[in-house]
Each structure stands twice: as C-alpha cells, then as structure tokens.
Design an enzyme around this catalytic site. Sequence first.
Site, PDB file in Angstrom:
ATOM      1  N   GLU A 290     -92.371 -42.849  85.283  1.00 24.57           N
ATOM      2  CA  GLU A 290     -91.118 -42.904  86.037  1.00 24.57           C
ATOM      3  C   GLU A 290     -89.989 -43.614  85.314  1.00 24.57           C
ATOM      4  OE1 GLU A 290     -93.855 -46.033  88.049  1.00 24.57           O
ATOM      5  OE2 GLU A 290     -94.049 -44.174  86.967  1.00 24.57           O
ATOM      6  N   ASP A 332     -68.822 -25.740  58.953  1.00 22.58           N
ATOM      7  CA  ASP A 332     -67.701 -24.917  58.549  1.00 22.58           C
ATOM      8  C   ASP A 332     -67.060 -25.582  57.331  1.00 22.58           C
ATOM      9  OD1 ASP A 332     -65.744 -22.896  58.728  1.00 22.58           O
ATOM     10  OD2 ASP A 332     -64.408 -24.245  59.793  1.00 22.58           O
ATOM     11  N   ASP A 594     -64.437 -27.251  63.348  1.00 19.54           N
ATOM     12  CA  ASP A 594     -63.204 -27.777  63.928  1.00 19.54           C
ATOM     13  C   ASP A 594     -62.299 -26.703  64.514  1.00 19.54           C
ATOM     14  OD1 ASP A 594     -62.430 -26.583  61.506  1.00 19.54           O
ATOM     15  OD2 ASP A 594     -60.701 -27.931  61.329  1.00 19.54           O
ATOM     16  N   ASN A 687     -98.758 -50.742  88.321  1.00 16.45           N
ATOM     17  CA  ASN A 687     -97.780 -49.821  87.742  1.00 16.45           C
ATOM     18  C   ASN A 687     -96.379 -50.431  87.745  1.00 16.45           C
ATOM     19  OD1 ASN A 687     -97.296 -47.100  86.679  1.00 16.45           O
ATOM     20  ND2 ASN A 687     -96.064 -46.823  88.524  1.00 16.45           N
TER      21      ASN A 687
END
Length: 846
Positions: A290, A332, A594, A687
């Site tokens: 959890e 790029d 970009d 736990n």
Amino acid sequence: MPLAGAGLIEYAGIEPSDALKRLNTPSEGLSEEEVLRRLKEQGYNVFAKKSELNIFSELLSHFKSPLIIILLFASGISAYLGEIVDAVIIGTLILVSVALDFFEEHNAGESVKKLISSVKATATVIRGSQKIEIKASDICTGDLIFLSSGNLVPADARIISARDFFVNQSALTGESFPCEKTEAKVPLQNTPLSELTNIIFAGTNVISGSATAVVVRTGGKTEFGGIASSLSRAPEKSEFELGITSFGYLVMRIMLFLVLFIFLFNSIVNNRVLESFMFAVAIAVGLTPELLPMIMSVTMARGSLNMAGKGVIVKKLASIPNFGSMDVLCTDKTGTITEDRIELVRYTDVSGRDSERVLQCAYLNSFHQTGIKNPLDEAVLNFRRTPIDSYRKVDEIPFDFFRKRMSIVVADRKWHLMITKGAPEEVFKCCTAYRCNSRLLPFNMKAHKNATEQYHDLSAQGYRVLAIATKRLSRKKKTYSREDESGLELQGFVAFFDPAKRGIRNVLPQLSEIGVEIKIITGDNELVTEKVCREIGLSVKGILLGEEIDALTDDALRERVERTTIFARFSPDEKNRVIHALKSNGHVVGYMGDGINDAPSLKASDVGISVNNAVDVAKEYADIVLTHKSLRVLNEGILEGRKAFGNTMKYIMIGLSSNFGNMFSAAGAILFLPFLPMLPVQILLNNFIYDFSQVTIPTDSVDYEWTKQPKRWNLRFIKRFMYVFGPISSMFDFLTFFLLFSVLRVSASAFQTGWFIESLATQTLVIHVIRTKKLPFIESTASKFLLISTALCVALGWIIPYTRLGAFFGFEPLPAGIVAMLAAIVVTYLVAIEITKRLFYRKNEF
C-alpha cells in the site's frame, strides 16, 4: 520524408491554372454563396477536437490501475474488520496518489487546446476580385489566399503566383533555412515534404515576399491538422507505467491464490469459517504494497525538486524513472542540438583558401540590398563588421526565382563595382573569369569544373553555399539591369551553417558513459545532419532516409534501427515508426524535440524532452523541459531519474524478500498449527508499523554503481528475486515456529507474540541488506532518516507486548531467553540474506 497522403503531390505536379480548374476556382476567387456551400459541405478550417471527459469521469479513470484496485480492496477489508486507522491511512495514500496523477494529466491535457489556438488568426482571401480579411476558420477548399511577410499560413495551399516568397517551415519539417516557394510545378514522384517548393503548409509563417495561393486542404486534413489529430488520441503507456501495471497483476495473482488457499483450507479442515475469512483478508492486506504509490510519489517529487534546481523541469512525475531507464535518446536536430540560428562559417576563394576579399564583397552586398532580408544576409552582417565607408550604393538588381541571384552596384573613387551573390550554378553562368591568389584567370571548362567541385565539397560538408562574383564598370551609368550581370569575375564562396549548441560536444561522452545511445531523427537532409554529427563528435553507424522507410516491414525496421544513427528527411509519422521499432526491441526511448512536428514523437516516446526555446506545443507535450541552453543538465537529470527508480525498487524488493515471505509462512503455518499463527489484528498492526518504517526510503542515497547503466522494469528479475529471497524469509519463520511450538511449547498467545516481533524485525531491518550490493553499514550506509525510522519501528514492535496496548492486541510478554533467541534468529537471517545476495548477483543483474 514522404507525405502522408498523395493529394498535395498531385497538386504540386500540375500547372497553377490546372490546379484552379481542378478546384473549380475562378481567377477572381470564390463567391460568398459558393464559400457558404463548401463550408457546409466540407466543414470549417478548424482541427477536430478530441472527445473530452468531464472532470468527474477523468478523475475516475485514474482508479483503473490494478495496484489502486488492490489498495481499495485492502482499505475496504480493513474497514470491515474494524481497523479504521488502517483503512483511513490506505485510503488517504490512494487519494493523494490519484490526486497527483489527476492534476498533472489534467493540466497537460490542455496542450491540444493550445495547439489549436496557436493557429487562430485572420487571413486575407480574394473573393470577387477583392482582398478581404476574414477569420482563418472561415477559409474553405478552393479559396484564393494572399500572403505577405509576417503572415501565418492558414491552410495547406498550392502557390499560384509568388514574388521573392520565402517561408519558415522549420517547426513542421525541421529545416534550418527558410524555404523559397514558387508557382513552378515539381516532378510527380515520391517528393519529400521539404522539397514541395510550390506547396505551403498550415502553421508555417512567411519570412519575406508575397504570394497568391489556392487552398487545397483545410482543418484536420492539413499536415498540421494531422499532427493535432494524433495528439488528441489517448497517450501510450510508458515503460514505467507498463511495469507498474505488470507488478500490480503479479501481486493480485499471488494474493488471490494465498487468500483462497488459506480461507478454503482453514474453513474445511478446522471448520472455522469466519475466523478463516478474517485471517485470509488480513493476509491480503499484509501482502498489499500500500505504500508503493506514496513511495513512488515522494521519491519522484524529491527527484523533481533536485532536477528543478539543475534546470530540468519535470511536468509528469512518472517520467522521472523513465528518464533514468532510458537507454536510447532520439533527438531532433534543428533547435534541439543546434542553435536554430544561421551563422557564416566559411569565406573562401575558388581554391578553398580563406579570402578577406570574398568576405568584404559579401558584406557590401548584404548591407546595401533592400530586397529580401533573409537569415543568410543577417549571418553575413553579424559575422564581423567590415569597413565599407569608402563605398556608396549606386543601384540594385533584386533577387528573383529564375536568376536565383541578386546584385548591388557600389562606387569607389574610380569605378563602379557590381557584386553578385546567389546560387553557385546560376552565378557560374555569368562568369568569364575567376580570381585566384590575386591573379585573374579565364573561367574555362576546367576552371568551371574545379569551382563546381569546390561548391559540391562544401555542400557535402552540410553547408549552405552562395557564390560571390564581381564586375568592374565605368562610372557612366546610374541604373543597371539583369543584362549587366555578365562577364563577371568569380571571387569565391560563402558558406553557412546552423551550429551545434554550446556544450553538447561534452555531453555526448557523458551520456555514452552512462549507457545512453544517441540517434538523430530529423526532417532536414542527411548531409547537414551528418555535418552536425561530426561537429558534436557523434559517431554515425548508418543513415536511413524517409523515402526508404516505406519499403521496410516492421520486422526489417526493427533490425535496421539498431545499426542506424541518422534518420533524415523524416515526417512525424515516420519518426513515430522509428520510436515504436526501438521500443519493440526492448529499449526505453526518450525523444528530444522543439517543433510542432516533434509533438507526436514526444508523446509516443517513454519520456519526452524539450528545450527552453521550443514552441509551446512541444513544451506542453514534453514530460521534461530543459530550461538552460546547456544540455549538460540532461546527464544530471538522467542520474536523478535512476536514483528515484532505485529507491522505488528498494521498497518492492524488500516486500518481495521479507514481507511476502512472512505471508507465505502464514499460509504454511495453518497446515500444522491448531491455532492461527498471528491474529488478524496483529497482522494489521505488524503491517502498519512496517509501512511506517519504510516511509523514509525516498530520503535514502543510491550507490553509484546503480546509476552507471540504465535500469528498467524487469518482471522476470523481480520474480527470481521473490523465488530466492521469499523462501529464505519463510525458512527462518518456520525455524521460529518449530522452536516456539515444538521445542518450547509456548501458548498460542506467546507463539503469536514471538512471531510478531521476529517477523517485524526481519522485514524491517532487511532494507539495510537489500538496498545495496555492497556490505551494509561498512561500504554503504542508509540515510540517517531511514536508520532512525527502522530502529524506532523495531523497538516499538518489541516493546508493545510489555504494555497495556499489547494486551489489547492479544500479546503476551515473553521471557528474556525467548527474546534473545528471537534476536539471534533475526541476526542469523540478515547474515543469510547478505550471503545469498552476493551469490544471487553473481548470476543475476537487474
């Protein structure tokens, strides 16, 4: 870089008059009645909007993760058992995790609207022979549009007439240089997008000149609209998200098996249905990781803050571990690894030597011309201020498409001097002599061949080249014409280049050292791209052109991408094929871009990266934005991502090695014990304390060895880890069971107390062994916060049985001898885990 559809190529391959006929457009433009009819039939010039969820549905969509479903189940069971504190804690962790994801993705979802609004503008159309300004959304197919300097192109259109018309389409095609557009038809073949010189595209902008064009495509059918449409589709899951989902399903399967086994066996054999059910669901809660969403969120938020201080803005927290797992970075070229700024880099005579005379002539030409002020002229003027006071302008012969050159005439004390600058092959036609080492020589066939070779050699190096020629004239004339551009002396060449960003040459070895391979995917040509690679020191394994990719099957492309560095003349869709091919080969792919044309690739990659000077849409669709021009922060950001991923994996591996082992032990204990090995409420307390001890994991340091190479989700490794370390934890649990039940024959309450403190200590303290491959506490030590939290939680768990609270939970104080025995078991377990860890990592690597 082939087009997605053939329509534009068909119009590019016919004469302007034929294009008008095909579109049923008269020379005076469409009538208002015809425009209304076409708009009603074809729709307005707007991009199709994606169907949007209302805010409530969007929030609910974040609860679909298997891990979240498990946690919701665990929270409900805790509430049913009366463990309100546990239920509230788990529920709060779920809500915080979901809220973070929801707000991040909701804000990012506004990017499509920004893309659409970026082209909301007015346009000038010709209707009924009159120029009128209208909203760009009211343009229809067949409309005649008039464009001039500074205008945004409102739709894909075919040029009908043009004068000195230059368009900047770098955001769409990746070209560094403005592209000249004319009305002349182009050959009907597989022509790249960047070479359709008579087609203009929506979203690009006019640099200079003017043109009339007929609209061929509008709205979502344009190249720009196609990109917007692809951005509106559901995002692909990243490597990290797929890993979390797979892990969630693994936990769900294990939990379902154990819960059903415990419940059915205990119910049938011991005939204790209600008690068996409560114990089984408590085991389910114990198995549930959890804290994982919280651990991930805090770890990534901490990494985000560290990265922000280094100039890396993280827009999507889940991208941080993806950043660290990345082993291939596709980028790029223009504006990303280059400055997107044209610079003059060479000025040579015909023999290739630097020539101040050539530079002075180029400067005079660029300074005095009044026509098209393009980036090449600006580059000449910005290169170096050259003394020209002794010259005055006499006349100018403007540039035009047919001549591909322009001339200015200046006067000194004795002569008029014509200086011509233009495309080398056109300037050569006007030359009868050339100057070399101050000698004037005839421009014969041999000289022409040598000059052409020099021009081609510069072009092959990736330069944009212009020729410079001069002619000395008498002072008799005051005006000059094209006919005077003859008998010229070829002086030499000026060469231009879009330089690489500063510092990037130093970044590449660093990226290679940490296991990240660079690949360049660009719309620009391969010669320019290869030149950039040489400039930045990037070794080129191979080159693939956009026109070649259509002939490759997906399997062939997957093989080809592994031995290719440069992908040139690529469209957005073709870029995406490369990214998907790399991902299918098992790579975690980052994409850095970009421009508008990069947005789909930023979305398709595992982690999208943009830079400070990117267009807004690229920034919006990027997961990470580099705010500094220096790309040095890229390396630091990747290392930060690996640290975040490392801390996330610590929590998972600890749970698999000890927490899961304890739950397996509980399932095994019911086979021979006449009572439950631990009460449901004790399991939940165990736990809760264990989870609290792990809250400080995000503060922990990560060994340098972990960050040296990319790390990614490896479910096979996780399973192997569980199969090795889980049983070891169970072995020591069974040893505890044997000593307490068979040797010491303690009561049920004492047995449950003994296993509670033993299991809590083993699963809490094992973090110090599992967190590093080194020797714990000596070669590698946890952060002080993790040391404190684990020590306090173990101490709390061992003290509780001796308090009133212990009696409430059904514990019984244990004699000192039993406590010492349990402490010895814990120490022996940790030593065994250390030995096993060293053996395990000899054969297994994460």
